[in-house]
Design an enzyme around this catalytic site. Structure first.
Site, short mmCIF file in Angstrom:
data_model
loop_
_atom_site.label_atom_id
_atom_site.label_comp_id
_atom_site.label_asym_id
_atom_site.label_seq_id
_atom_site.Cartn_x
_atom_site.Cartn_y
_atom_site.Cartn_z
N CYS A 142 0.80 -1.23 0.00
CA CYS A 142 0.00 0.00 0.00
C CYS A 142 0.83 1.28 0.00
O CYS A 142 0.52 2.19 -0.78
CB CYS A 142 -0.99 0.03 1.15
SG CYS A 142 -1.24 -1.50 2.01
N ARG B 157 7.04 -10.90 5.90
CA ARG B 157 6.70 -10.68 7.31
C ARG B 157 7.33 -11.80 8.12
O ARG B 157 7.29 -12.95 7.70
CB ARG B 157 5.19 -10.67 7.52
CG ARG B 157 4.54 -9.49 6.83
CD ARG B 157 3.05 -9.48 6.97
NE ARG B 157 2.45 -8.64 5.93
CZ ARG B 157 1.17 -8.63 5.63
NH1 ARG B 157 0.34 -9.41 6.28
NH2 ARG B 157 0.72 -7.84 4.67
N GLN C 243 0.98 -11.06 -2.79
CA GLN C 243 -0.44 -10.71 -2.72
C GLN C 243 -0.93 -10.32 -4.12
O GLN C 243 -0.19 -9.69 -4.87
CB GLN C 243 -0.63 -9.50 -1.81
CG GLN C 243 -0.29 -9.78 -0.36
CD GLN C 243 -0.49 -8.54 0.49
OE1 GLN C 243 -0.01 -7.47 0.16
NE2 GLN C 243 -1.18 -8.69 1.60
N ASP D 291 -2.56 -7.92 -5.06
CA ASP D 291 -2.96 -6.69 -4.42
C ASP D 291 -3.48 -5.65 -5.41
O ASP D 291 -3.08 -5.66 -6.57
CB ASP D 291 -1.72 -6.11 -3.71
CG ASP D 291 -2.08 -5.47 -2.39
OD1 ASP D 291 -3.28 -5.36 -2.09
OD2 ASP D 291 -1.16 -5.06 -1.66
N HIS E 250 -5.04 -1.32 -5.15
CA HIS E 250 -5.56 -0.21 -4.37
C HIS E 250 -6.35 0.70 -5.27
O HIS E 250 -5.87 1.08 -6.33
CB HIS E 250 -4.41 0.52 -3.68
CG HIS E 250 -3.72 -0.35 -2.68
ND1 HIS E 250 -2.58 -1.05 -2.98
CD2 HIS E 250 -4.06 -0.70 -1.41
CE1 HIS E 250 -2.23 -1.78 -1.93
NE2 HIS E 250 -3.11 -1.59 -0.96
N LYS F 49 -14.91 -3.11 6.46
CA LYS F 49 -14.46 -4.04 5.43
C LYS F 49 -15.46 -5.16 5.20
O LYS F 49 -16.39 -5.34 5.99
CB LYS F 49 -13.12 -4.64 5.80
CG LYS F 49 -13.16 -5.48 7.07
CD LYS F 49 -11.89 -6.27 7.28
CE LYS F 49 -12.01 -7.08 8.57
NZ LYS F 49 -10.97 -8.06 8.74
N HIS G 127 -8.46 -1.27 -0.31
CA HIS G 127 -7.48 -2.34 -0.50
C HIS G 127 -8.29 -3.59 -0.84
O HIS G 127 -9.29 -3.84 -0.19
CB HIS G 127 -6.71 -2.69 0.77
CG HIS G 127 -6.12 -1.54 1.51
ND1 HIS G 127 -4.77 -1.35 1.61
CD2 HIS G 127 -6.68 -0.55 2.23
CE1 HIS G 127 -4.53 -0.29 2.36
NE2 HIS G 127 -5.67 0.22 2.75
ZN LIG Z 1 -3.18 -2.39 0.91
#
Ligand SMILES: [Zn+2]
Ligand SMILES: [Zn+2]
Length: 646
Positions: free
Chosen positions: A337, A366, A384, A386, A388, A472, A518
């Protein structure tokens, strides 16, 4: 008289002191036979608890989660009695219900309990159950409670009781057994018809490794023997479908101690599978107006201080990377992000240019404790899917619906039919916990709920489950073995646009803050492939599986023809290969079955002569000899039936 409100809204009158069981009887005999637990207002009560005031009542049976919880918790009392009898001097601590069954943590003193003890524990527990003993709650004074456990030398229960307030302490009795307990039991032990001790493990008292190690006895129980048998079959099936086992057998991924724990290595077949999944999503995302971006695997520490991720992950994660330059520090990225926020910040936007949708298959790192690592589901580096979305508050509604459409497309194409959505909203009693204006929160929560409604999702609203920075929606997927996986979070965020000072010029010519969404329909490629493996047992949908067909020439003579077949398949974008090892066709078929290849194409004398292929499906079905074109049509038709266009 008292007024009892039932879940459907009807209000009935009962005499004061009536029990949930009395209410069940007044509704129907059938319900009364099946009711095993109840909730009065917000408290779980026994079916025999007298109700003395007006309130709302929910009755639970085995078919409700709350019913199962009471059933399994009560079973832990039964097993505890058996353990106390079989292992004199054993000190009981706590015995809650869990998602599947229950456990009891026990200090067995000089005894060790192992698998060989399970049959005798089960036998005695079942004997106790058959005695149909009522579970009876009664209040005790703190002094009385302490006295009981002090005389037994049970320092664990003494510690528990010392933290309770006098006047709130209760015991639960059944048969000759008494336990400290808050309540939540089924009417009697006789309802439990099957008990299985599943495993034992070490567990520290209060989860604290500086405290005494106890033995955790895991068990499960059912109201019918048949249900236990089915459950044990399911456990065995889960073992067979374990993604770590299948990943190895199908040569998809591996781990190397030299590379490091929790860092998966994708083998050629696994990498090809991943690529296909990524292409599938990229194609749909392109149609949905996403733009791909690429960002580096590391970023300056400052970036994550700005985003707040350093405060969240910094201490407990990979430590900063230093360079030869003094004071320069970089972090492995824990999230994509912040990078995407900086991409948004590269130029000014007007409201007319929004939404911007930046997507990236971004690898993040992580640190997980080595004990927490598990195959592909808990790793230290993962990718991910991912994206945005930066939009105006007015666009949130529409954008949210579009993200749901994309998520539903993903789930549908991969054979997940059984899922629910969970909408996490604010805790209205704690407004200070959340950043962003009340007006924006209301808008966002309504946008999510409306989108879920409009898209016909089966959803629940969880108050107080929202993150401090926005509400969310999560998809909870049930796999083929009935286990729940959380997938595909769609998260609204008011925090990062603030922290990165993101703006757009509105129709009023003033600068405004965009809202950020996200979203990651797969979650991570690693976890998603693990789920797919366990859901399908390695029998991936035809469009996704690494090899759709394997050509098996009956003898060397037919290799040329086999190559001709392969060629036409490749021209039709069917993934196939030839097994021309010097082995019998029988052996090659067995191995192709093990490898889960959907189609085996056998070519010999007759096929070559008639320009056909003899087709055998995974699992053994014989489809006879058909032309290559007919086979191509068959595969295309099957793919189109699962992989709809987006
Ligand atoms: Zn994010
Ligand atoms: Zn209890």
């Amino acid at each position: 008289m008292i007024k009892i409100t039932l879940p459907d809204g009807t209000i009935k009158e009962y005499s004061k002191g009536s029990t949930p069981m009395d209410v069940a009887k007044s509704i129907s005999e059938g319900l009364a036979r099946n009711v095993i637990s109840a909730k009065f207002n917000d408290t779980i009560v026994e079916t025999v608890t007298p109700l003395n005031e007006d309130g709302s009542l929910t009755l639970y049976t085995w078919n409700n989660d709350e019913g199962k919880k009471a059933f399994w918790h009560s079973s832990s009392h039964i097993v505890a009695q058996a353990l106390e009898e079989l292992f004199p001097g054993a000190k009981l601590t706590i015995g809650p219900a869990i998602e599947n069954g229950f456990y009891y943590d026990v200090d067995f003193g000089e005894h060790t309990v192992s698998e060989k003890d399970f049959p005798s524990i089960e036998k005695r527990a079942l004997e106790i159950a058959r005695g149909k003993h009522d579970f009876k709650m009664h209040p005790v004074s703190k002094a009385e409670a302490l006295e009981k456990y002090k005389s037994q030398g049970n320092e664990f229960k003494v510690e528990l009781i010392e933290n309770l307030e006098d006047g709130t302490i209760t015991f639960c009795d059944h048969d000759t057994f008494t336990d400290l307990c808050r309540g939540g039991h089924i009417p009697n032990t006789g309802i439990v018809k099957a008990i299985k001790i599943l495993s034992v493990a070490g567990a520290y008292w209060r989860g604290d490794e500086n405290k005494k190690q106890l033995t955790r006895v895991y068990g499960i129980s059912f109201p019918k023997q048949k249900e236990l048998t089915e459950y044990l079959q399911l456990l065995e099936e889960a073992k067979q479908r374990d993604h770590r086992k299948l990943g190895k057998e199908l040569e998809l991924f591996a781990f190397s101690q030299k590379v490091g724990q929790g860092l998966p290595l994708w083998l050629p077949k696994g990498a090809a599978l991943r690529e296909r999944l990524e292409d599938f999503l990229k194609k749909a995302q392109k149609k949905a107006g996403y733009e791909m971006v690429v960002t580096p695997h590391i970023g300056q520490k400052e970036l994550y201080v700005t985003s707040g991720h350093y405060a969240k992950y910094g201490e407990d994660s990979f430590q900063p990377i230093h360079t030869p330059k003094d004071g320069e520090e970089f972090l492995l990225k824990p999230m994509n992000c912040p990078h995407h926020c900086e991409i948004y910040n590269t130029k000014p936007f007007s409201y007319k240019e929004l939404p911007k949708r930046y997507a990236e298959f971004g690898t993040v790192y992580r640190y997980e404790q080595s004990g927490e690592l598990h195959g592909l589901t808990r790793v230290r580096g993962f990718t991910q899917d991912d994206a945005h979305i930066f939009c105006t508050p007015e666009q949130l509604d529409e954008e949210f619906k579009k993200v749901i459409d994309l998520s539903l497309y993903v789930l549908g194409s991969l054979g997940f039919e059984n899922f629910k959505a969970q909408v996490s909203v604010r805790d209205l009693d704690n407004p200070d916990k959340y950043i962003g204006s009340v007006e924006n929160w209301e808008k966002a929560e309504n946008a999510i709920i409306n989108a879920a409604k409009e898209k016909g999702l089966d959803y629940v609203i969880e108050s107080g489950e929202a993150a401090f920075y926005g509400p969310k929606l999560d998809f909870m997927v049930k796999d083929a073995l009935g286990r729940n996986w959380q997938l595909g979070t769609i998260q609204v965020d008011y925090n990062l646009p603030e922290r990165f000072d993101l703006t757009y010029k509105g129709s009023d010519n003033e600068l405004h803050r965009p809202v950020m969404i996200h979203r990651a329909p797969f979650g991570s490629m690693e976890r998603f492939i693990a789920l797919l493996l366990e859901h399908t047992g390695g029998n991936f949908p035809l469009w996704l599986i690494p090899e759709q067909a394997i050509i098996l020439p009956v003898s060397e003579k037919h290799e040329k023809y086999a190559e001709k077949v392969l060629n036409s398949l490749e021209n039709n974008e069917i993934r196939a290969l030839i097994d021309n090892r010097n082995e019998t066709v029988g052996k090659k078929i067995r191995e192709a079955e093990m490898g889960k290849t959907p189609f085996m194409l056998i070519v010999g004398e007759s096929e070559e002569e008639h320009n056909t292929i003899a087709i055998r499906r995974h699992g053994g079905e014989d489809l006879g000899s058909i032309s290559v074109q007919d086979f191509v049509d068959l595969v295309t038709k099957e793919i189109n039936s699962t992989l709809k266009s987006f």
